[in-house]
Design a protein around this motif. Structure first.
Motif, PDB file in Angstrom:
ATOM      1  N   UNK A 118      11.202  26.722   0.869  1.00  0.00           N
ATOM      2  CA  UNK A 118      10.113  25.982   0.223  1.00  0.00           C
ATOM      3  C   UNK A 118       9.838  24.665   0.947  1.00  0.00           C
ATOM      4  N   UNK A 119      10.894  24.008   1.407  1.00  0.00           N
ATOM      5  CA  UNK A 119      10.711  22.765   2.166  1.00  0.00           C
ATOM      6  C   UNK A 119       9.970  23.043   3.477  1.00  0.00           C
ATOM      7  N   UNK A 120      10.302  24.160   4.116  1.00  0.00           N
ATOM      8  CA  UNK A 120       9.649  24.506   5.382  1.00  0.00           C
ATOM      9  C   UNK A 120       8.188  24.882   5.161  1.00  0.00           C
ATOM     10  N   UNK A 121       7.889  25.526   4.040  1.00  0.00           N
ATOM     11  CA  UNK A 121       6.493  25.837   3.719  1.00  0.00           C
ATOM     12  C   UNK A 121       5.715  24.537   3.503  1.00  0.00           C
ATOM     13  N   UNK A 122       6.356  23.571   2.863  1.00  0.00           N
ATOM     14  CA  UNK A 122       5.722  22.260   2.709  1.00  0.00           C
ATOM     15  C   UNK A 122       5.467  21.605   4.052  1.00  0.00           C
ATOM     16  N   UNK A 123       6.414  21.746   4.968  1.00  0.00           N
ATOM     17  CA  UNK A 123       6.243  21.213   6.322  1.00  0.00           C
ATOM     18  C   UNK A 123       5.092  21.923   7.045  1.00  0.00           C
ATOM     19  N   UNK A 124       5.002  23.236   6.852  1.00  0.00           N
ATOM     20  CA  UNK A 124       3.893  23.991   7.454  1.00  0.00           C
ATOM     21  C   UNK A 124       2.552  23.489   6.942  1.00  0.00           C
TER      22      UNK A 124
END
Length: 133
Positions: A118-124
């Motif tokens: 979820x954190x990486x999706x936010x970064x994306x």
């Protein structure tokens, strides 16, 4: 007298061309360099990327890992189709960051690590918003 008029007309045409060609060239370059936002919004791959990020977030939140793996592959393919078109109007670091985030996201989804995914999706999403600006 007629030669003088023809010479005068040629001089005016030369002046017009001398000013209009550089101006037109600059306008074309500006349009190309600012095309990233338009491409993101109007190309099919750009729309697929945004939809895939939203769906990935929902799938990850719900723990649907096999579906999330399929969706991240779809996201990766859409990115591979779009990234060459964005390279001229986006910073290289942003393009690399988006590519790296997709690769990290694949690992988090395989490992079923919802918090990191979820954190990486936010970064994306954040990197996506910066692309083409």
């Amino acid at each position: 007298m007629e030669d003088k008029i023809m010479t005068s007309k040629k001089g005016i045409v030369k002046k017009i061309l001398a000013y209009s060609i550089p101006v037109l060239t600059l306008i074309i370059f500006v349009l190309i360099l600012t095309s990233g936002t338009y491409l993101k919004a109007h190309l099919q791959a750009g729309k697929q990327l945004e939809a895939a990020m939203l769906q990935l977030e929902e799938l990850t939140f719900n723990g649907s890992w096999s579906e999330a793996e399929a969706k991240v592959s779809e996201l990766d393919q859409a990115w591979r189709n779009l990234s060459p078109k964005l390279q001229i109007s986006s910073e290289e670091d942003d393009i690399r960051e988006f590519s790296n985030s997709i690769e990290r996201l694949k690992g988090y989804i395989k490992g079923e690590d919802s918090g990191s995914a979820l954190a990486e999706i936010g970064s994306l999403r954040f990197t996506w918003s910066r692309l083409g600006r």
